[in-house]
Enzyme design. Structure first.
Site, PDB file in Angstrom:
ATOM      1  CE1 TYR A 175      -3.734  -2.879  -0.439  1.00 33.03           C
ATOM      2  CE2 TYR A 175      -4.214  -1.900   1.768  1.00 33.03           C
ATOM      3  CZ  TYR A 175      -4.230  -2.826   1.151  1.00 33.03           C
ATOM      4  OH  TYR A 175      -4.921  -3.448   0.815  1.00 33.03           O
ATOM      5  CE  LYS A 216       0.223 -17.736  -2.431  1.00 34.53           C
ATOM      6  NZ  LYS A 216      -0.299 -18.992  -2.134  1.00 34.53           N
ATOM      7  CG  ASP A 231      -3.142 -20.047   0.068  1.00 33.96           C
ATOM      8  OD1 ASP A 231      -2.001 -19.981   0.234  1.00 33.96           O
ATOM      9  OD2 ASP A 231      -3.303 -21.033  -1.120  1.00 33.96           O
ATOM     10  CG  ASP A 288      -7.594  -3.827   3.625  1.00 33.75           C
ATOM     11  OD1 ASP A 288      -8.719  -3.921   3.684  1.00 33.75           O
ATOM     12  OD2 ASP A 288      -7.420  -3.026   2.430  1.00 33.75           O
ATOM     13  CG  ASP A 292     -13.409  -5.650   5.930  1.00 34.18           C
ATOM     14  OD1 ASP A 292     -13.043  -5.097   6.611  1.00 34.18           O
ATOM     15  OD2 ASP A 292     -13.958  -4.974   5.365  1.00 34.18           O
TER      16      ASP A 292
END
Ligand code: NAD
Length: 350
Positions: free
Chosen positions: A135, A185, A217, A241, A245
């Site tokens: 980001y 990852k 994943d 992020d 959620d």
């Protein structure tokens, strides 16, 4: 104990008023002062994070925020949008660690879209790094190469950034069930190979905390398959992020979810996970519990007062057990109340 209170827009003033009443009822010596952030600040000063608010937020030990935003601000130039105020204060205060508990109270198990037995009693804490990763990484942009447009971003973490968020995770786990799952990852991304290596190094200082690793994943899958296997999860900005959620929606009740964003000295900004809910603003029906629970997090993380934090959380559990519900969590057979009555019930339970 100086608290900067930023009610913000929409339902913000209604829900922060209840959290302030709860803090005042604790008989601790808080100094609280209000300031403007978001749309209300744009209306008054033209700036979503005005100087007076900056001054107050910088000297405060903690910030309690309601929510910002509303449809009337959506057409303003980008630098005047309420969300700019939110990003501005997070950056200004160096808030790099975002803590989001996802707790499902047994009484609200029906609010989840998952089967009650999968989520009832759920209590996990997602810790997301908030100021680094793809980001913010440079270079970034969209440009033309060999006759076509390409878009690119840079995923980047330094050792020190990983180490400091790692420490927040292990310290938090010590206050809970002493389990950390680090999500990365590493099979594909070098950046997250470093993430895993550094988290393993940090773990050596916390032999009492059990560390596990999971690829992102699989973590996304496990969160809906068997979320109760987790206690503290720690991850980078982008994965966090998405996973935070996902985890919060396991509970199905947006009006119940608190959050904390901390700097290196545990100064923090505490706010509910939901927005300013313009559809119900001014009606006195918003659920104040996420904001009240955010105040409890403030006591735990900034003021290191576990007893007072637990007192508030137990009061919230009690009002749910007594059957009090705002409209968002109401079901037949319970007592529907408004924002202020819910605050009154929490005060009575305290
Ligand atoms: P929202 O979270 O405000 O509302 C989504 C839905 O949930 C609405 O139906 C709302 O009534 C309901 N809801 C939310 N909080 C509730 C509560 N405490 N009690 C009862 N019901 C509640 O999301 P949105 O509608 O997408 O966004 C509205 C505004 O809020 C936008 O301007 C958005 O940019 C802003 N926003 C701000 C923040 C923040 O301040 N951190 C976060 C998200 C969205």
């Amino acid at each position: 104990m100086k608290i900067c209170v930023l009610p913000g827009d929409g339902i913000g003033p209604e829900i922060t008023a209840e959290a302030v009443r709860v803090l005042q009822a604790l008989d601790l010596k808080f100094e609280m002062e209000e300031a403007l952030l978001g749309g209300c600040a744009v209306d008054a000063t033209g700036n979503p994070y005005p100087e007076a608010t900056q001054k107050l937020a910088r000297v405060a030990d903690a910030v309690l925020l309601g929510a910002v935003g509303g449809p009337q601000y959506d057409t303003l130039p980008r630098e005047q949008r309420p969300e700019r105020g939110l990003l501005g204060i997070r950056k200004d205060l160096g808030l790099f660690a975002n803590l989001r508990p996802a707790i499902l109270y047994a009484e609200l198990a029906n609010a989840s879209t998952l089967k009650p037995e999968v989520v009832s009693g759920l209590d996990i804490l997602i810790i997301r790094e908030l100021t680094g990763d793809i980001y913010f990484g440079q270079p970034r942009g969209i440009e033309t190469r060999e006759g076509e447009r390409v878009g690119f971003n840079t995923m980047i973490y330094s050792e020190s950034e990983i180490r400091r968020i790692g420490r927040v995770a292990f310290e938090s786990a010590r206050k809970r069930s002493k389990k950390v799952c680090s999500v990365d990852k590493m099979n594909v991304l070098e950046c997250t190979q470093l993430w895993r290596d550094v988290i393993i190094e940090v773990a050596k200082d916390y032999p009492d905390v059990e560390l596990s690793h999971m690829l992102v994943d699989n973590a996304a899958m496990q969160l809906v398959r068997n979320p109760k296997q987790f206690d503290v999860m720690v991850t980078g900005n982008m994965f966090g992020d998405i996973l935070s959620d996902e985890a919060s929606m396991l509970t199905g009740s947006i009006g119940m979810l608190p959050s904390a964003s901390l700097d290196e000295k545990n100064k923090g900004l505490y706010e509910p996970c939901h927005g300013s809910a313009p559809d119900i603003a001014g009606k006195g029906v918003a659920n104040p519990l996420a904001t009240i629970l955010s105040a409890a997090m403030m006591l735990r993380y900034t003021f290191a007062n576990e007893a007072a934090a637990t007192r508030i959380e137990n009061a919230v559990k009690k009002v749910l057990a007594q059957g009090f519900r705002t409209g968002d969590i109401y079901e037949a057979g319970t007592k529907k109340v408004g924002t202020k009555e819910m605050g009154d019930a929490v005060l009575a339970a305290l």
